[in-house]
Design an enzyme around this catalytic site. Structure first.
Site, PDB file in Angstrom:
ATOM      1  N   ASN A  46      30.796  83.883 127.918  1.00 29.41           N
ATOM      2  CA  ASN A  46      29.856  84.073 128.735  1.00 29.41           C
ATOM      3  C   ASN A  46      30.038  83.566 130.194  1.00 29.41           C
ATOM      4  O   ASN A  46      30.664  82.240 129.989  1.00 29.41           O
ATOM      5  CB  ASN A  46      28.328  83.990 128.660  1.00 29.41           C
ATOM      6  CG  ASN A  46      27.874  82.627 127.933  1.00 29.41           C
ATOM      7  OD1 ASN A  46      28.724  81.954 127.555  1.00 29.41           O
ATOM      8  ND2 ASN A  46      26.751  82.443 128.346  1.00 29.41           N
ATOM      9  N   CYS A  57      28.384  88.627 129.586  1.00 31.33           N
ATOM     10  CA  CYS A  57      28.378  88.336 128.445  1.00 31.33           C
ATOM     11  C   CYS A  57      29.997  88.121 127.696  1.00 31.33           C
ATOM     12  O   CYS A  57      30.535  88.600 128.169  1.00 31.33           O
ATOM     13  CB  CYS A  57      27.454  89.105 127.391  1.00 31.33           C
ATOM     14  SG  CYS A  57      25.757  89.425 127.843  1.00 31.33           S
ATOM     15  N   GLU A  59      30.939  89.083 124.666  1.00 25.99           N
ATOM     16  CA  GLU A  59      31.509  90.164 124.054  1.00 25.99           C
ATOM     17  C   GLU A  59      32.061  91.093 125.254  1.00 25.99           C
ATOM     18  O   GLU A  59      32.967  91.626 124.832  1.00 25.99           O
ATOM     19  CB  GLU A  59      30.256  91.008 123.444  1.00 25.99           C
ATOM     20  CG  GLU A  59      29.549  90.113 122.286  1.00 25.99           C
ATOM     21  CD  GLU A  59      28.316  89.498 122.651  1.00 25.99           C
ATOM     22  OE1 GLU A  59      28.306  88.878 124.067  1.00 25.99           O
ATOM     23  OE2 GLU A  59      27.232  89.554 122.306  1.00 25.99           O
ATOM     24  N   CYS A  89      23.778  91.790 122.982  1.00 26.31           N
ATOM     25  CA  CYS A  89      22.844  92.403 123.813  1.00 26.31           C
ATOM     26  C   CYS A  89      23.132  93.974 123.873  1.00 26.31           C
ATOM     27  O   CYS A  89      24.119  94.484 123.286  1.00 26.31           O
ATOM     28  CB  CYS A  89      22.531  91.696 125.222  1.00 26.31           C
ATOM     29  SG  CYS A  89      23.880  92.490 126.258  1.00 26.31           S
TER      30      CYS A  89
END
Ligand code: THU
Length: 128
Positions: A46, A57, A59, A89
């Site tokens: 992040n 984020c 990911e 998320c």
């Protein structure tokens, strides 16, 4: 879904990637590790910003890194943060589903890594 040795290896890469997170505002470091079909692993963290809404984020940072290197065949992603449960998320689910709607997602639930299909985490992705 049953978690495998290679899922756990990917999860450990995500855990070590978290040390590179830039998270001075939340102090919540997240690491991600995305494995593509040729076995390459792309890391993500992040990256926060003083304008909080600009935060990316871990990911999505891993996904962007993979695509920027020419990789599109996403096989599995692992995500780690130091909390008992850290599911990806909703925004990250949608971005990952663009490339792999049935991606293997390894995430921490109640203190232990578990694996889910992205199709179960995001049953109705938006698509054009
Ligand atoms: N965060 C991630 O990196 N991945 C997630 O799936 C959830 C949240 C980050 C964003 C922000 O920097 C911090 O965690 C706290 O929300």
């Amino acid at each position: 879904m049953e978690i495998t040795e290679s899922d756990l290896e990917l999860y450990e890469i995500a855990r070590s990637a978290a040390s590179l997170a830039y998270a001075p505002y939340s102090n919540f470091a997240v690491g991600a590790a995305l494995r593509t079909t040729d076995g390459t692993v792309y890391r993500g963290v992040n990256v926060e910003n003083a304008s909080f809404g600009l935060t990316i984020c871990a990911e999505r940072s891993a996904a962007v890194s993979a695509v920027a290197s020419g990789a599109r065949g996403f096989e599995a992603i692992a995500v780690h943060g130091d909390a008992s449960s850290v599911p990806p998320c909703g925004a990250c689910r949608q971005v990952l589903a663009e490339f792999a709607p049935e991606l293997r997602v390894i995430w921490r639930r109640d203190g232990a890594p578990v694996v889910s299909s992205l199709a179960d985490l995001l049953p109705e992705r938006f698509r054009l």
